[in-house]
Design a protein around this motif. Sequence first.
Motif, mmCIF file in Angstrom:
data_model
loop_
_atom_site.group_PDB
_atom_site.id
_atom_site.type_symbol
_atom_site.label_atom_id
_atom_site.label_comp_id
_atom_site.label_asym_id
_atom_site.label_seq_id
_atom_site.Cartn_x
_atom_site.Cartn_y
_atom_site.Cartn_z
ATOM 1 N N LEU A 128 41.026 50.959 45.960
ATOM 2 C CA LEU A 128 41.998 50.462 44.980
ATOM 3 C C LEU A 128 41.545 49.127 44.392
ATOM 4 C CD1 LEU A 128 45.378 51.282 46.770
ATOM 5 C CD2 LEU A 128 44.604 52.168 44.567
ATOM 6 N N LEU A 129 41.040 48.236 45.262
ATOM 7 C CA LEU A 129 40.618 46.908 44.792
ATOM 8 C C LEU A 129 39.499 47.030 43.753
ATOM 9 C CD1 LEU A 129 41.106 43.801 45.432
ATOM 10 C CD2 LEU A 129 38.982 43.919 46.693
ATOM 11 N N LEU A 130 38.501 47.879 44.055
ATOM 12 C CA LEU A 130 37.381 48.013 43.116
ATOM 13 C C LEU A 130 37.852 48.590 41.783
ATOM 14 C CD1 LEU A 130 34.499 49.197 45.484
ATOM 15 C CD2 LEU A 130 34.834 46.941 44.462
ATOM 16 N N VAL A 166 37.759 24.681 36.592
ATOM 17 C CA VAL A 166 38.903 25.524 36.961
ATOM 18 C C VAL A 166 38.698 26.981 36.522
ATOM 19 C CG1 VAL A 166 40.608 23.656 36.978
ATOM 20 C CG2 VAL A 166 40.212 24.941 34.867
ATOM 21 N N TYR A 167 37.783 27.185 35.569
ATOM 22 C CA TYR A 167 37.502 28.553 35.115
ATOM 23 C C TYR A 167 36.665 29.321 36.145
ATOM 24 C CZ TYR A 167 39.259 27.564 30.422
ATOM 25 O OH TYR A 167 40.067 27.260 29.348
ATOM 26 N N CYS A 168 36.177 28.627 37.167
ATOM 27 C CA CYS A 168 35.320 29.291 38.171
ATOM 28 C C CYS A 168 36.139 29.966 39.271
ATOM 29 C CB CYS A 168 34.390 28.289 38.848
ATOM 30 S SG CYS A 168 33.246 27.540 37.713
ATOM 31 N N GLY A 192 46.426 41.558 37.610
ATOM 32 C CA GLY A 192 46.170 40.441 38.536
ATOM 33 C C GLY A 192 47.176 40.420 39.674
ATOM 34 N N VAL A 193 48.458 40.627 39.352
ATOM 35 C CA VAL A 193 49.480 40.631 40.409
ATOM 36 C C VAL A 193 49.183 41.763 41.398
ATOM 37 C CG1 VAL A 193 51.945 40.962 40.882
ATOM 38 C CG2 VAL A 193 51.231 39.567 38.939
ATOM 39 N N THR A 194 48.752 42.918 40.866
ATOM 40 C CA THR A 194 48.392 44.046 41.754
ATOM 41 C C THR A 194 47.215 43.641 42.647
ATOM 42 O OG1 THR A 194 48.979 45.432 39.887
ATOM 43 C CG2 THR A 194 47.935 46.534 41.758
ATOM 44 N N LEU A 243 44.684 29.571 43.461
ATOM 45 C CA LEU A 243 44.243 28.564 42.481
ATOM 46 C C LEU A 243 43.967 29.218 41.123
ATOM 47 C CD1 LEU A 243 41.832 26.345 44.634
ATOM 48 C CD2 LEU A 243 44.089 25.742 43.768
ATOM 49 N N HIS A 244 43.313 30.421 41.181
ATOM 50 C CA HIS A 244 43.002 31.155 39.945
ATOM 51 C C HIS A 244 44.290 31.489 39.187
ATOM 52 C CE1 HIS A 244 41.262 34.072 37.244
ATOM 53 N NE2 HIS A 244 41.837 35.099 37.849
ATOM 54 N N MET A 245 45.281 31.947 39.950
ATOM 55 C CA MET A 245 46.554 32.338 39.331
ATOM 56 C C MET A 245 47.249 31.106 38.729
ATOM 57 S SD MET A 245 48.966 34.847 41.376
ATOM 58 C CE MET A 245 50.680 34.681 41.122
ATOM 59 N N LEU A 246 47.148 29.978 39.460
ATOM 60 C CA LEU A 246 47.766 28.746 38.950
ATOM 61 C C LEU A 246 47.093 28.305 37.655
ATOM 62 C CD1 LEU A 246 48.321 26.667 42.219
ATOM 63 C CD2 LEU A 246 50.061 27.646 40.719
HETATM 64 C C1 HEM Z 1 40.966 39.791 43.403
HETATM 65 C C2 HEM Z 1 41.407 38.779 42.743
HETATM 66 C C3 HEM Z 1 40.922 38.329 41.389
HETATM 67 C C4 HEM Z 1 39.637 38.207 40.911
HETATM 68 C C5 HEM Z 1 38.321 38.495 41.645
HETATM 69 C C6 HEM Z 1 39.749 37.728 39.552
HETATM 70 C C7 HEM Z 1 38.660 37.424 38.738
HETATM 71 C C8 HEM Z 1 38.772 36.881 37.468
HETATM 72 C C9 HEM Z 1 37.680 36.305 36.693
HETATM 73 C C10 HEM Z 1 36.231 36.193 37.161
HETATM 74 C C11 HEM Z 1 38.200 35.884 35.512
HETATM 75 C C12 HEM Z 1 37.417 35.173 34.380
HETATM 76 C C13 HEM Z 1 37.894 33.744 34.127
HETATM 77 C C14 HEM Z 1 38.379 32.935 35.285
HETATM 78 O O1 HEM Z 1 37.791 33.035 36.369
HETATM 79 O O2 HEM Z 1 39.362 32.193 35.145
HETATM 80 C C15 HEM Z 1 39.609 36.242 35.492
HETATM 81 C C16 HEM Z 1 40.469 36.060 34.437
HETATM 82 C C17 HEM Z 1 41.825 36.379 34.437
HETATM 83 N N1 HEM Z 1 42.584 36.661 35.557
HETATM 84 FE FE1 HEM Z 1 41.836 37.124 37.394
HETATM 85 N N2 HEM Z 1 41.085 37.612 39.223
HETATM 86 C C18 HEM Z 1 41.829 37.950 40.325
HETATM 87 C C19 HEM Z 1 43.209 37.880 40.453
HETATM 88 C C20 HEM Z 1 44.073 37.536 39.429
HETATM 89 C C21 HEM Z 1 45.491 37.288 39.572
HETATM 90 C C22 HEM Z 1 46.230 37.306 40.910
HETATM 91 C C23 HEM Z 1 45.982 37.044 38.317
HETATM 92 C C24 HEM Z 1 47.392 36.745 37.901
HETATM 93 C C25 HEM Z 1 48.445 37.219 38.479
HETATM 94 C C26 HEM Z 1 44.880 37.127 37.387
HETATM 95 C C27 HEM Z 1 44.978 37.011 36.010
HETATM 96 C C28 HEM Z 1 43.907 36.811 35.174
HETATM 97 C C29 HEM Z 1 43.993 36.663 33.725
HETATM 98 C C30 HEM Z 1 45.275 36.762 32.870
HETATM 99 C C31 HEM Z 1 42.681 36.395 33.264
HETATM 100 C C32 HEM Z 1 42.241 36.156 31.823
HETATM 101 C C33 HEM Z 1 41.958 34.713 31.631
HETATM 102 C C34 HEM Z 1 41.422 34.373 30.278
HETATM 103 O O3 HEM Z 1 41.316 35.224 29.399
HETATM 104 O O4 HEM Z 1 41.099 33.189 30.085
HETATM 105 N N3 HEM Z 1 43.725 37.393 38.092
HETATM 106 N N4 HEM Z 1 39.937 36.820 36.711
#
Ligand code: HEM
Length: 223
Positions: free
Chosen positions: A202-204, A41-43, A129-131, A107-110
């Motif tokens: 903006l995304l980058l 799920v971390y992927c 993340g929400v942005t 799924l990532h957000m969940l």
């Molecule tokens: C373009 C979309 C996104 C990408 C590419 C992305 C990518 C990642 C990656 C690679 C991680 C590392 C660990 C993992 O995969 O679980 C991560 C962690 C995290 N993401 Fe995202 N994310 C995205 C969107 C979001 C969204 C929509 C949220 C929540 C609203 C979010 C909140 C977080 C948080 C809080 C962490 C830290 C998790 C930890 O410390 O264990 N992300 N993200």
Amino acid sequence: MYSNFVKWLDERLMVTPLWRDMADHPVPEQANPSERVSAFVYCFGGVTFLLIISQFITGMFLALYYVPDIVNSYNSTKYIMTHVTFGSWLISMHNWGSSLIIIMVTLHMLRIYWMGVYKKPREGNWIIGVTLLLLILAFGFTGYLLPWDEKAYFATQVGVSFLKYVPFIGNALVKILQGGNSIGADTLTHFFALHVLFLPALLLTFLAFHFMLIRRHGISGPY
Ligand code: HEM
């Protein structure tokens, strides 16, 4: 000779320390699928990122042939499908990719929500993340109009009619997005510019902050 050149270049660009910093960074036990199967799920975040890279690459090739004006856009899309080498692959990958990203980011957000990882000190990264989520949805919305067929036109009309209800700025927002009072030539140009210039920039930027904070805080375990 070759290795001397690589050494010379590396001393100037300092790639090895940067690479070692990333490659030697240990994966925490709870996020390592070889330690426990549920760690897959971390992927989800990483897979979302890979899909984004695929969208950038396929989008760059599509932009070689797509013509962003109301006279040619429909035919240029058809031309890509029928005449360009691997064109139908490019469009299909871009199309499926956009839906897959939304599934993976959800799924990532969940995962983040389920494990409570949005808690202190990661609230800032949750907001980033929400942005990111809103930006991904904006990519889908602006991209949908680009083929300029009936489905795209009427779906955009429905989408735009929702935006009117954004408090205070709704009507102005619709007018700016449409480039006038109705969907037409200016809307297509606006959506194209948003899709290929404004939103990627903006995304980058937000992704850079997202990854920087992940690196600072480390990957957390379930709370
Ligand atoms: C373009 C979309 C996104 C990408 C590419 C992305 C990518 C990642 C990656 C690679 C991680 C590392 C660990 C993992 O995969 O679980 C991560 C962690 C995290 N993401 Fe995202 N994310 C995205 C969107 C979001 C969204 C929509 C949220 C929540 C609203 C979010 C909140 C977080 C948080 C809080 C962490 C830290 C998790 C930890 O410390 O264990 N992300 N993200």
